[in-house]
Design an enzyme around this catalytic site. Sequence first.
Site, PDB file in Angstrom:
ATOM      1  N   GLN A   1      -6.062   8.901   3.544  1.00  0.00           N
ATOM      2  CA  GLN A   1      -5.159   8.928   4.707  1.00  0.00           C
ATOM      3  C   GLN A   1      -3.764   8.405   4.367  1.00  0.00           C
ATOM      4  O   GLN A   1      -2.829   8.643   5.111  1.00  0.00           O
ATOM      5  CB  GLN A   1      -5.757   8.145   5.870  1.00  0.00           C
ATOM      6  CG  GLN A   1      -6.007   6.690   5.586  1.00  0.00           C
ATOM      7  CD  GLN A   1      -7.120   6.099   6.412  1.00  0.00           C
ATOM      8  OE1 GLN A   1      -7.006   5.990   7.615  1.00  0.00           O
ATOM      9  NE2 GLN A   1      -8.211   5.721   5.773  1.00  0.00           N
ATOM     10  N   ARG A   2      -3.620   7.673   3.278  1.00  0.00           N
ATOM     11  CA  ARG A   2      -2.275   7.204   2.935  1.00  0.00           C
ATOM     12  C   ARG A   2      -1.667   7.986   1.766  1.00  0.00           C
ATOM     13  O   ARG A   2      -0.482   7.854   1.501  1.00  0.00           O
ATOM     14  CB  ARG A   2      -2.269   5.706   2.644  1.00  0.00           C
ATOM     15  CG  ARG A   2      -3.045   5.279   1.425  1.00  0.00           C
ATOM     16  CD  ARG A   2      -3.070   3.770   1.292  1.00  0.00           C
ATOM     17  NE  ARG A   2      -3.573   3.357   0.005  1.00  0.00           N
ATOM     18  CZ  ARG A   2      -3.855   2.112  -0.319  1.00  0.00           C
ATOM     19  NH1 ARG A   2      -3.703   1.153   0.568  1.00  0.00           N
ATOM     20  NH2 ARG A   2      -4.298   1.826  -1.510  1.00  0.00           N
TER      21      ARG A   2
ATOM     22  N   ASP B   1       0.256   1.520   8.410  1.00  0.00           N
ATOM     23  CA  ASP B   1      -0.306   0.704   9.499  1.00  0.00           C
ATOM     24  C   ASP B   1       0.612   0.682  10.718  1.00  0.00           C
ATOM     25  O   ASP B   1       0.163   0.330  11.817  1.00  0.00           O
ATOM     26  CB  ASP B   1      -0.542  -0.732   9.020  1.00  0.00           C
ATOM     27  CG  ASP B   1      -1.514  -0.806   7.851  1.00  0.00           C
ATOM     28  OD1 ASP B   1      -2.213   0.189   7.610  1.00  0.00           O
ATOM     29  OD2 ASP B   1      -1.554  -1.850   7.182  1.00  0.00           O
TER      30      ASP B   1
ATOM     31  N   GLY C   1       0.840  -1.216   0.000  1.00  0.00           N
ATOM     32  CA  GLY C   1       0.000   0.000   0.000  1.00  0.00           C
ATOM     33  C   GLY C   1       0.865   1.253   0.000  1.00  0.00           C
ATOM     34  O   GLY C   1       1.884   1.296   0.685  1.00  0.00           O
TER      35      GLY C   1
ATOM     36  N   THR D   1       4.865   1.687   5.938  1.00  0.00           N
ATOM     37  CA  THR D   1       3.438   1.351   5.984  1.00  0.00           C
ATOM     38  C   THR D   1       2.722   2.329   6.903  1.00  0.00           C
ATOM     39  O   THR D   1       3.236   2.663   7.975  1.00  0.00           O
ATOM     40  CB  THR D   1       3.132  -0.100   6.451  1.00  0.00           C
ATOM     41  OG1 THR D   1       1.730  -0.206   6.704  1.00  0.00           O
ATOM     42  CG2 THR D   1       3.875  -0.506   7.710  1.00  0.00           C
TER      43      THR D   1
ATOM     44  N   GLY E   1      -5.724   0.516   8.790  1.00  0.00           N
ATOM     45  CA  GLY E   1      -4.697  -0.068   9.677  1.00  0.00           C
ATOM     46  C   GLY E   1      -4.781  -1.568   9.763  1.00  0.00           C
ATOM     47  O   GLY E   1      -4.102  -2.177  10.586  1.00  0.00           O
TER      48      GLY E   1
HETATM   49  O1  F6P Z   1      -1.221  -1.917   4.243  1.00  0.00           O
HETATM   50  C1  F6P Z   1      -1.668  -0.622   4.068  1.00  0.00           C
HETATM   51  C2  F6P Z   1      -3.137  -0.578   3.783  1.00  0.00           C
HETATM   52  O2  F6P Z   1      -3.379   0.715   3.325  1.00  0.00           O
HETATM   53  C3  F6P Z   1      -4.054  -0.970   4.939  1.00  0.00           C
HETATM   54  O3  F6P Z   1      -4.190   0.051   5.889  1.00  0.00           O
HETATM   55  C4  F6P Z   1      -5.338  -1.285   4.195  1.00  0.00           C
HETATM   56  O4  F6P Z   1      -6.186  -2.134   4.926  1.00  0.00           O
HETATM   57  C5  F6P Z   1      -4.805  -1.962   2.978  1.00  0.00           C
HETATM   58  O5  F6P Z   1      -3.516  -1.460   2.742  1.00  0.00           O
HETATM   59  C6  F6P Z   1      -5.637  -1.723   1.742  1.00  0.00           C
HETATM   60  O6  F6P Z   1      -5.165  -2.538   0.723  1.00  0.00           O
HETATM   61  P1  F6P Z   1      -5.221  -2.141  -0.835  1.00  0.00           P
HETATM   62  O7  F6P Z   1      -4.103  -1.173  -1.091  1.00  0.00           O
HETATM   63  O8  F6P Z   1      -4.951  -3.424  -1.512  1.00  0.00           O
HETATM   64  O9  F6P Z   1      -6.544  -1.550  -1.082  1.00  0.00           O
END
Ligand code: F6P
Length: 400
Positions: free
Chosen positions: A291-292, A142, A10, A140, A187
């Site tokens: 948020q990311r 998380d 992610g 991450t 998370g």
């Molecule tokens: O590992 C980071 C993360 O953003 C988690 O917080 C979230 O549950 C997951 O990845 C989402 O996965 P994807 O990027 O496959 O949608």
Amino acid sequence: MNIAIAQSGGPTAAINSSLCGVFDEAEKYNEIDRIYGSLNGIEGILNDNLIDLKEVLITENDKQLLKRTPSTVLGSCRFKLKNSSDDDSDYKRITQTFAKYDIKAFFYIGGNDSMDTVMKLDAYFRENHIDIKVVGVPKTIDNDLPLTDHTPGFGSAAKYVATTLQEIIRDSRVYSIPSVTIVEIMGRDAGWLTASSCVLRANGEPAPHLIYLPESDFSQERYLEDVKRISERYKAVIVAVSEGIDCLASRSEATDAFGHKYLSGVGKYLEELTRDHMGCKVRSIELNVMQRCGSHIASLTDLDEAWRIGAAAVNEALKYGGSGIMMGFRRISNNPYRVGIVPLDVRECANKAKYFPKEWITPEGNNVTIDALNYFLPLIQGEPKIDYRNGIPVHFRLDQ
Ligand code: F6P
């Protein structure tokens, strides 16, 4: 000799900063000629899909811009390598690509699952007497990688979550009628990011009034009692809830290559439950990918540390011959905040998760303690200088 960098898992607001750290440090080594970027993580190595990073990161401005650009400039993947004892065809393809481009060190910026790739590749190279260093650079939102104090990307996500929550709090108070606002935060099965919403307390903000994490048992009855009790004191109740809490919410059965369930829907589920029982205005907000990838309010501490840990990975591999390691932070002090960077055995980090400490959760299981606040605060300090064009933050893009 040449080296390769890839990004996996992610995205975060700081993962490109780590790439810049690897790139900048590698440029200082005379023996390194080309610095390759592998597109879409390890898939780029498997499919011979590499770019020469010196051809795209030309000026100092390019690098400064990339450092502040969210997400993964090289793309990402969620690709699980099979065990080489079961099927070594992918390992052979990877070895071929490394040989073709004379790549002697590989830097993989990623989370728990990406460290699985670092671990397996390093083991394969050692077994087959192939001299290629493989080093993991953590990231991450998380914050759930073991052994490291925290992970790059987390501080910026925490700052985004707190800032957005504060804005939601302002909005939630405008009407005279009572309300409950539930904010769902990412998370996976670790509650670090949701817990970090407590930093608003440092500025005298009592909200979020309730914080629910996957690390404590969730009871719907207790949740409803909590909300009712808080609503007697506060007109606008704010609840921060982790996407991974166990509450019968509609969880998709679909999983990624590492078997992680796609999580989302907890907020919506609690919204309906709360409305049924409270009969007041209820809204749920899923912060989702913002948020990311929200970088306009990134943490400068996070971006700088992400750069430093990328640079340290290069030195660890090239100066000290490190391989099969993940770089990590060791916190020396909180005030003043100081951290050191250390190499960690990747076998202790891969496929494992570090959960939010139970002793930092209040006995009622609906909030976090002052120790958590002290841990989080240094990670969100400082703001990067942002360049704007037509009133919009400028991002570095490969696909211009
Ligand atoms: O590992 C980071 C993360 O953003 C988690 O917080 C979230 O549950 C997951 O990845 C989402 O996965 P994807 O990027 O496959 O949608």
